[in-house]
Design a protein around this motif. Structure first.
Motif, short mmCIF file in Angstrom:
data_model
loop_
_atom_site.label_atom_id
_atom_site.label_comp_id
_atom_site.label_asym_id
_atom_site.label_seq_id
_atom_site.Cartn_x
_atom_site.Cartn_y
_atom_site.Cartn_z
N MET A 211 38.67 -52.81 53.32
CA MET A 211 39.63 -53.82 52.74
C MET A 211 39.10 -54.23 51.27
O MET A 211 38.06 -54.87 51.46
CB MET A 211 40.35 -54.76 53.74
N SER A 212 39.82 -54.33 50.52
CA SER A 212 39.43 -54.92 48.96
C SER A 212 39.84 -56.34 49.13
O SER A 212 40.83 -56.89 49.82
CB SER A 212 39.94 -54.25 47.92
N PHE A 213 39.41 -57.12 48.10
CA PHE A 213 39.76 -58.44 48.08
C PHE A 213 41.31 -58.85 47.57
O PHE A 213 41.88 -59.57 48.12
CB PHE A 213 38.99 -59.22 46.96
N THR A 214 41.75 -58.02 46.72
CA THR A 214 43.33 -58.06 46.34
C THR A 214 44.09 -57.48 47.70
O THR A 214 45.24 -58.19 47.58
CB THR A 214 43.55 -56.96 45.26
N ASN A 215 43.82 -56.96 48.51
CA ASN A 215 44.50 -56.46 49.56
C ASN A 215 44.39 -57.67 50.35
O ASN A 215 45.52 -57.98 51.33
CB ASN A 215 44.03 -55.33 50.47
#
Length: 151
Positions: A1-5
């Motif tokens: 999972m990315s920071f923006t997600n």
């Protein structure tokens, strides 16, 4: 999972779960304070504020999801949809509300009738709402039919 997600999920959870729950809590507090004869306006304003922020977040989500995230026109289309919704939905509804308030003021509901009363302000606000909606619809028609710019 990315920071923006993660940020997107946190924003959705806050706007779609937490804020409406807090709004319900504030409305319950307002009802309890009202039943005791205490001032309940601050709690009502808080409830409406939480609902408004949640609604604005959902509106931005809807306006932004009309195009793909990589489309360069996503911001323009989002702003266009927002202006269209405000001028073609909210302004006519507010205009009708102002006409109803103006009629109740003319009828003397809760106020005395006198020359230069506040009823005229309500009719002028309604006229402004309808004029703004009409101007936006006319501009949309000109843009749609290719008469709004240089050929």
């Amino acid at each position: 999972m990315s920071f923006t997600n993660g940020l997107l999920n946190l924003t959705n959870w806050t706007g779609n779960v937490i804020l409406p729950t807090l709004a319900g809590l504030f409305f319950a507090i307002a009802i309890l304070r009202f039943s005791r004869g205490e001032s309940s306006t601050h709690a009502m304003y808080g409830g409406f504020l939480f609902l408004m922020v949640s609604g604005l977040l959902r509106a931005v989500e809807t306006f932004a999801s009309q195009r793909a995230w990589s489309d360069p026109d996503v911001y323009f289309i989002s702003l266009l949809s927002l202006v269209n919704w405000i001028c073609n939905v909210m302004m006519p509804l507010y205009g009708v509300l102002q006409i109803v308030v103006g009629i109740t003021h003319i009828a003397g509901v809760g106020h005395r009738i006198y020359q230069g009363g506040s009823w005229m302000r309500h009719f002028m606000a309604a006229a402004g709402c309808f004029m703004l909606s009409g101007i936006v619809r006319l501009a949309e028609w000109f843009i749609e039919h290719g008469r709004g710019g240089i050929r």
